[in-house]
Design a protein around this motif. Structure first.
Motif, mmCIF file in Angstrom:
data_model
loop_
_atom_site.group_PDB
_atom_site.id
_atom_site.type_symbol
_atom_site.label_atom_id
_atom_site.label_comp_id
_atom_site.label_asym_id
_atom_site.label_seq_id
_atom_site.Cartn_x
_atom_site.Cartn_y
_atom_site.Cartn_z
ATOM 1 N N ARG A 89 -10.767 -60.668 2.025
ATOM 2 C CA ARG A 89 -10.420 -61.807 2.875
ATOM 3 C C ARG A 89 -11.574 -62.808 2.903
ATOM 4 O O ARG A 89 -12.742 -62.413 2.881
ATOM 5 N N VAL A 90 -11.240 -64.076 2.993
ATOM 6 C CA VAL A 90 -12.257 -65.125 3.013
ATOM 7 C C VAL A 90 -13.246 -64.916 4.151
ATOM 8 O O VAL A 90 -14.464 -65.012 3.954
ATOM 9 N N SER A 91 -12.763 -64.605 5.352
ATOM 10 C CA SER A 91 -13.686 -64.428 6.484
ATOM 11 C C SER A 91 -14.631 -63.259 6.249
ATOM 12 O O SER A 91 -15.800 -63.308 6.654
ATOM 13 N N ASP A 92 -14.172 -62.200 5.562
ATOM 14 C CA ASP A 92 -15.053 -61.073 5.250
ATOM 15 C C ASP A 92 -16.133 -61.492 4.253
ATOM 16 O O ASP A 92 -17.286 -61.081 4.369
ATOM 17 N N ALA A 93 -15.752 -62.304 3.280
ATOM 18 C CA ALA A 93 -16.730 -62.804 2.300
ATOM 19 C C ALA A 93 -17.756 -63.705 2.981
ATOM 20 O O ALA A 93 -18.957 -63.609 2.710
ATOM 21 N N VAL A 94 -17.301 -64.564 3.866
ATOM 22 C CA VAL A 94 -18.222 -65.448 4.589
ATOM 23 C C VAL A 94 -19.152 -64.623 5.469
ATOM 24 O O VAL A 94 -20.353 -64.919 5.567
ATOM 25 N N LEU A 95 -18.642 -63.563 6.086
ATOM 26 C CA LEU A 95 -19.482 -62.685 6.903
ATOM 27 C C LEU A 95 -20.588 -62.058 6.047
ATOM 28 O O LEU A 95 -21.752 -62.012 6.471
ATOM 29 N N ALA A 131 -15.585 -65.618 10.769
ATOM 30 C CA ALA A 131 -16.763 -64.894 10.280
ATOM 31 C C ALA A 131 -17.929 -65.033 11.249
ATOM 32 O O ALA A 131 -18.649 -64.061 11.520
ATOM 33 N N LEU A 132 -18.120 -66.231 11.795
ATOM 34 C CA LEU A 132 -19.203 -66.440 12.760
ATOM 35 C C LEU A 132 -18.988 -65.594 14.016
ATOM 36 O O LEU A 132 -19.943 -65.008 14.546
ATOM 37 N N SER A 133 -17.749 -65.519 14.479
ATOM 38 C CA SER A 133 -17.446 -64.686 15.655
ATOM 39 C C SER A 133 -17.747 -63.220 15.378
ATOM 40 O O SER A 133 -18.332 -62.527 16.220
ATOM 41 N N GLU A 134 -17.372 -62.760 14.201
ATOM 42 C CA GLU A 134 -17.631 -61.361 13.853
ATOM 43 C C GLU A 134 -19.135 -61.098 13.690
ATOM 44 O O GLU A 134 -19.633 -60.060 14.109
ATOM 45 N N ALA A 135 -19.854 -62.046 13.100
ATOM 46 C CA ALA A 135 -21.307 -61.900 12.947
ATOM 47 C C ALA A 135 -21.977 -61.818 14.319
ATOM 48 O O ALA A 135 -22.878 -61.000 14.541
ATOM 49 N N GLU A 136 -21.519 -62.651 15.253
ATOM 50 C CA GLU A 136 -22.065 -62.637 16.610
ATOM 51 C C GLU A 136 -21.762 -61.297 17.289
ATOM 52 O O GLU A 136 -22.622 -60.706 17.934
ATOM 53 N N PHE A 137 -20.540 -60.817 17.118
ATOM 54 C CA PHE A 137 -20.145 -59.529 17.681
ATOM 55 C C PHE A 137 -21.013 -58.412 17.103
ATOM 56 O O PHE A 137 -21.500 -57.550 17.844
ATOM 57 N N ASN A 138 -21.218 -58.428 15.785
ATOM 58 C CA ASN A 138 -22.044 -57.409 15.134
ATOM 59 C C ASN A 138 -23.473 -57.448 15.661
ATOM 60 O O ASN A 138 -24.096 -56.408 15.871
ATOM 61 N N GLU A 139 -24.004 -58.649 15.856
ATOM 62 C CA GLU A 139 -25.373 -58.804 16.357
ATOM 63 C C GLU A 139 -25.494 -58.260 17.788
ATOM 64 O O GLU A 139 -26.457 -57.581 18.125
ATOM 65 N N GLN A 140 -24.490 -58.535 18.625
ATOM 66 C CA GLN A 140 -24.495 -58.010 20.003
ATOM 67 C C GLN A 140 -24.404 -56.481 19.998
ATOM 68 O O GLN A 140 -25.044 -55.830 20.796
ATOM 69 N N GLY A 141 -23.612 -55.959 19.072
ATOM 70 C CA GLY A 141 -23.504 -54.491 18.961
ATOM 71 C C GLY A 141 -24.821 -53.853 18.589
ATOM 72 O O GLY A 141 -25.183 -52.791 19.106
#
Length: 146
Positions: A89-95, A131-141
C-alpha cells in the motif's frame, strides 16, 4: 475506497538502470533527460546492486568535490536498497520512507524483477497523511514502551 498500491501509483514504469561502471555524469544526464529523481544500479540481466538519488549526487559527489565524469555509480550508490512488493500500500511505503529517511523505493516482484521505482511524489496527500499518522502513533508507542 481501497487504497492504491505502489505499482498502481507509479505513473511511468520505465526504470533507468545503467551499469555500475557508468559515471555519475552519465547518470545525472540520464536523470535530467528522463526527469526522474533516482537511478538503479544493475548487474545484467536483472540483479539490483544499488540506487543513486538526486540527494546522493549532492551529498556524495558535489559536497565531496568528486569528479562526475570519472566517479562510477558503484562508488556513490546506496547498496542493497530496501525494496517493496508491487502490492504494498502507498501509505505503508511512505511510512517506510518516513522512518528510514529516504524518498525512493524500488518495486520488485516475487521473482526479483524490477517493476518500477516508487517516489514519495507518487503519493496522494491523504496517503501521506495516513503514513504520518501511523508514524506518530509508532513514535508514541516507543515512548510508552521505551
Amino acid at each position: 475506497m481501497a487504497e492504491r498500491t505502489v505499482y498502481q501509483s507509479v505513473p511511468g514504469k520505465h526504470v533507468l538502470s545503467p551499469g555500475q561502471r557508468a559515471s555519475v555524469w552519465e547518470a545525472a544526464c540520464a536523470m535530467t533527460r528522463e526527469n526522474c529523481g533516482s537511478i538503479l544500479v544493475m548487474e545484467p540481466p536483472d540483479k539490483l546492486l544499488g540506487i543513486v538519488t538526486e540527494r546522493d549526487l549532492m551529498t556524495r559527489v558535489l559536497a565531496r568535490a568528486l569528479e562526475p565524469k570519472t566517479t562510477s555509480l558503484a562508488e556513490v550508490m546506496t547498496p542493497h536498497p530496501i525494496c517493496v512488493a508491487p502490492e504494498c500500500r502507498v501509505s505503508d511505503a511512505v511510512l517506510i520512507m518516513i522512518e528510514r529517511g529516504f524518498r525512493h523505493l524500488p518495486i520488485l516482484d516475487g521473482h526479483g524483477k524490477i517493476l518500477g521505482v516508487f517516489s514519495v511524489r507518487d503519493a496522494l496527500p491523504r496517503e501521506i497523511g495516513m503514513a504520518l499518522s501511523e508514524a506518530e502513533f509508532n513514535e508514541q508507542g516507543k515512548d510508552v514502551l521505551g
